[in-house]
Design an enzyme around this catalytic site. Structure first.
Site, mmCIF file in Angstrom:
data_model
loop_
_atom_site.group_PDB
_atom_site.id
_atom_site.type_symbol
_atom_site.label_atom_id
_atom_site.label_comp_id
_atom_site.label_asym_id
_atom_site.label_seq_id
_atom_site.Cartn_x
_atom_site.Cartn_y
_atom_site.Cartn_z
ATOM 1 N N ASP A 1 -20.483 -8.759 -19.720
ATOM 2 C CA ASP A 1 -20.542 -9.324 -21.073
ATOM 3 C C ASP A 1 -21.936 -9.107 -21.658
ATOM 4 O O ASP A 1 -22.803 -9.980 -21.574
ATOM 5 C CB ASP A 1 -20.137 -10.805 -21.103
ATOM 6 C CG ASP A 1 -18.640 -10.984 -20.973
ATOM 7 O OD1 ASP A 1 -17.904 -9.973 -20.911
ATOM 8 O OD2 ASP A 1 -18.198 -12.148 -20.942
ATOM 9 N N HIS B 1 -19.228 -14.755 -16.639
ATOM 10 C CA HIS B 1 -18.000 -15.182 -17.307
ATOM 11 C C HIS B 1 -18.026 -16.651 -17.734
ATOM 12 O O HIS B 1 -17.738 -16.964 -18.883
ATOM 13 C CB HIS B 1 -16.796 -14.889 -16.420
ATOM 14 C CG HIS B 1 -15.490 -14.825 -17.146
ATOM 15 N ND1 HIS B 1 -15.352 -14.247 -18.395
ATOM 16 C CD2 HIS B 1 -14.243 -15.254 -16.796
ATOM 17 C CE1 HIS B 1 -14.076 -14.334 -18.767
ATOM 18 N NE2 HIS B 1 -13.395 -14.934 -17.830
ATOM 19 N N VAL B 2 -18.300 -17.556 -16.810
ATOM 20 C CA VAL B 2 -18.353 -18.983 -17.143
ATOM 21 C C VAL B 2 -19.758 -19.275 -17.662
ATOM 22 O O VAL B 2 -20.742 -18.986 -16.981
ATOM 23 C CB VAL B 2 -18.053 -19.841 -15.900
ATOM 24 C CG1 VAL B 2 -18.124 -21.324 -16.255
ATOM 25 C CG2 VAL B 2 -16.701 -19.474 -15.316
ATOM 26 N N ASP C 1 -23.623 -12.480 -19.313
ATOM 27 C CA ASP C 1 -23.107 -13.027 -20.572
ATOM 28 C C ASP C 1 -24.218 -13.254 -21.582
ATOM 29 O O ASP C 1 -24.323 -14.326 -22.178
ATOM 30 C CB ASP C 1 -22.345 -14.337 -20.296
ATOM 31 C CG ASP C 1 -21.228 -14.143 -19.283
ATOM 32 O OD1 ASP C 1 -21.510 -13.841 -18.114
ATOM 33 O OD2 ASP C 1 -20.061 -14.270 -19.668
ATOM 34 N N TYR D 1 -21.445 -9.002 -26.881
ATOM 35 C CA TYR D 1 -20.497 -9.826 -27.643
ATOM 36 C C TYR D 1 -20.219 -9.227 -29.021
ATOM 37 O O TYR D 1 -19.844 -9.937 -29.953
ATOM 38 C CB TYR D 1 -20.966 -11.295 -27.739
ATOM 39 C CG TYR D 1 -20.781 -12.002 -26.413
ATOM 40 C CD1 TYR D 1 -21.635 -11.733 -25.344
ATOM 41 C CD2 TYR D 1 -19.729 -12.894 -26.218
ATOM 42 C CE1 TYR D 1 -21.442 -12.330 -24.117
ATOM 43 C CE2 TYR D 1 -19.533 -13.502 -24.988
ATOM 44 C CZ TYR D 1 -20.389 -13.215 -23.942
ATOM 45 O OH TYR D 1 -20.204 -13.797 -22.728
ATOM 46 N N HIS E 1 -12.305 -20.956 -17.724
ATOM 47 C CA HIS E 1 -11.922 -19.815 -16.868
ATOM 48 C C HIS E 1 -11.518 -20.240 -15.456
ATOM 49 O O HIS E 1 -11.628 -19.453 -14.506
ATOM 50 C CB HIS E 1 -13.046 -18.773 -16.811
ATOM 51 C CG HIS E 1 -13.476 -18.300 -18.161
ATOM 52 N ND1 HIS E 1 -12.611 -17.727 -19.048
ATOM 53 C CD2 HIS E 1 -14.688 -18.335 -18.781
ATOM 54 C CE1 HIS E 1 -13.270 -17.410 -20.173
ATOM 55 N NE2 HIS E 1 -14.519 -17.779 -20.036
HETATM 56 FE FE LIG Z 1 -16.618 -13.080 -19.799
#
Ligand SMILES: [Fe+2]
Length: 477
Positions: A192, A352-353, A165, A195, A325
């Site tokens: 990710d 994700h988190v 991320d 973005y 999430h």
């Molecule tokens: Fe994500």
């Protein structure tokens, strides 16, 4: 330091880390560190600078190109025209004895027109060797280098970085710089990337370009092993873009064919002493789907005599006690968790988190609709689950954890950072999570990871015997 003292220190660390691991007393750090505002770095900042020269190659990145670590895929973009499609490479600087030819393509995304995207497979490399390479032509050519991993064998040491991320904020820049300081050899990227999907119209493509220039100082010199997250989906009917993962798949290649996968979104590689399986949280994975079938077959190909370490990457964590999430990984957990236990996966990294979390070895495979058992239980055969979605993107930190902390959760903190996993041999690896803290990287969570396959083996007993003999020697001094 003499060898006895080294042995004593190793033993003390072993006892300390083992006590952390077996304690089942989870810890929630109150530390919340966001160094910079969660906004992207401006387009005119030097981290996005375009290299000088007409049609100079930019956005250079490499990834492993085969199943064994004897090939890389080198990718780059030329902005004005296709230009040379060759990679010139060799084992000494300025001498490029060999060359390989790649492919070139461009595409549109809404009104955005991409540059010319080159992907070149460079194969037949020697293990454990430094290669120099040159791309582009004339005054605009650029030179880089990379090192191939050791041969695939049981005790091959290797140091991985784990980043997720990431985005393109000043927090992302701290994470990237700290990662480079960690001197790991390959990044396991848990989804990710840019973005760019937070933008609209032509800015989406523009921010994919800036991100690739932003990370080039690492990606041009060592493989990043890619997995896709939700920010790669980019389903944008408003601008006529309805084919998922379009920008991502055009730009980031994976060696999926080498592991008999039918999609670049899920695949496996063997690297040093590790077998790494990459899954796609956003592609079908239930029974009978291609990903399900492929994983069932790939797990049978894992040879723990050659690759003792079995590592799985995915974007959505299966165990997550953050309010952000929460439960999103539950459907994949129901489908795959029993396999991860059966095949003794060592560790599963996810993103994700936007926080950090590590689990104890827990499982919930006894749960079924009618069985009555509903809670995760301690399970020595289960993997350790680690969420490293804390790269530093523009969405900010996920600072609200569920309270009380579930029993399976060992450590959690809402700060930016990255992890490293340093494999020492077939029996143990050293893990660190490094928080971004006032411009420095600070190791905040660490433990010794014991191999799930070799942990109960004769070799482990031999290691224990060695430690006890060192203690005896130290005591008798
Ligand atoms: Fe994500």
């Amino acid at each position: 330091m003499d060898s006895k003292m080294q042995g004593l220190l190793f033993f003390c660390s072993f006892v300390f880390f083992s006590s952390i691991r077996d304690g089942y007393a989870g810890f929630t750090s109150s530390f919340v560190r966001s160094e910079f505002p969660s906004v992207d770095i401006p387009l005119d900042h030097q981290v996005f600078a375009v290299p000088k020269g007409h049609n100079a190659p930019q956005q250079v990145h490499i990834t492993q190109g085969d199943y064994e670590g004897k090939a890389v895929i080198i990718s780059w973009v030329t902005p004005d025209e296709p230009g040379s499609n060759h990679v010139h490479f060799g084992t000494s600087e300025d001498k490029y004895q060999s060359s390989a030819e790649g492919t070139v393509s461009n595409y549109t995304f809404g009104e955005y027109k991409s540059g010319y995207i080159h992907h070149c497979l460079v194969e037949g490399l020697e293990h454990n060797t430094k290669y120099y390479y040159k791309i582009g032509s004339g005054d605009s050519s650029r030179e880089f280098w990379f090192e191939t991993p050791p041969k695939v064998e049981a005790d091959a040491p290797y140091k991985f970085g784990i980043i997720g991320d990431l985005g393109q904020t000043f927090n992302s820049l701290s994470t990237l710089e700290h990662y480079i300081e960690s001197k790991a050899q390959t990044v396991l990227f848990v989804g990710d990337l840019s973005y760019a999907d937070r933008y609209k119209y032509t800015d989406v493509g523009v921010r994919w370009d800036t991100w690739a220039r932003f990370v080039e100082k690492s990606t041009a010199y060592q493989p990043w092993i890619w997995s896709a997250g939700n920010h790669e989906i980019e389903y944008f009917p408003y601008m006529g873009e309805v084919v998922p993962f379009n920008n991502y798949l055009r730009r980031y290649t994976t060696p999926y064919l080498a592991s008999n996968s039918s999609s670049p979104l899920w695949y496996a590689i063997r690297l040093a002493s590790a077998h790494i399986i990459v899954l796609s949280s956003y592609s079908p994975y239930v029974k009978y789907t291609p990903q399900y079938k492929w994983l069932s077959e790939e797990l049978t190909r894992v040879d723990r005599e050659k690759t003792p370490w079995l590592i799985v990457l995915m974007h959505v964590p299966l165990y997550n006690s953050n309010e952000a999430h929460y439960m999103e990984g539950e459907s994949m957990r129901v489908v795959f968790e029993s396999w991860f236990i059966k095949y003794k996966v060592d560790v599963i990294f996810a993103g994700h988190v936007h926080a950090y979390e590590r689990s104890y070895r827990f499982s919930n495979v006894d749960y079924n609709i009618t069985g009555g058992n509903r809670y995760p239980v301690a399970d020595k055969s289960a993997p350790v689950y680690i969420t490293v979605g804390d790269g530093g993107n523009q969405e900010g930190l996920a600072s609200r954890f569920m309270d009380p902390q579930p029993e399976y959760s060992a450590f959690r903190e809402a700060s930016y950072g990255h992890s490293t996993l340093e494999i020492k041999n077939r029996t143990h690896a050293v893990y660190h999570w490094n928080r971004n803290d006032e411009g420095k990287k600070v190791t905040t969570d660490s433990f010794v990871l014991h191999n799930q396959y070799w942990g109960n083996n004769r070799r482990r007993r031999k290691l224990k015997h060695f430690i006890l003999s060192v203690i005896d020697e130290v005591v008798s001094i």
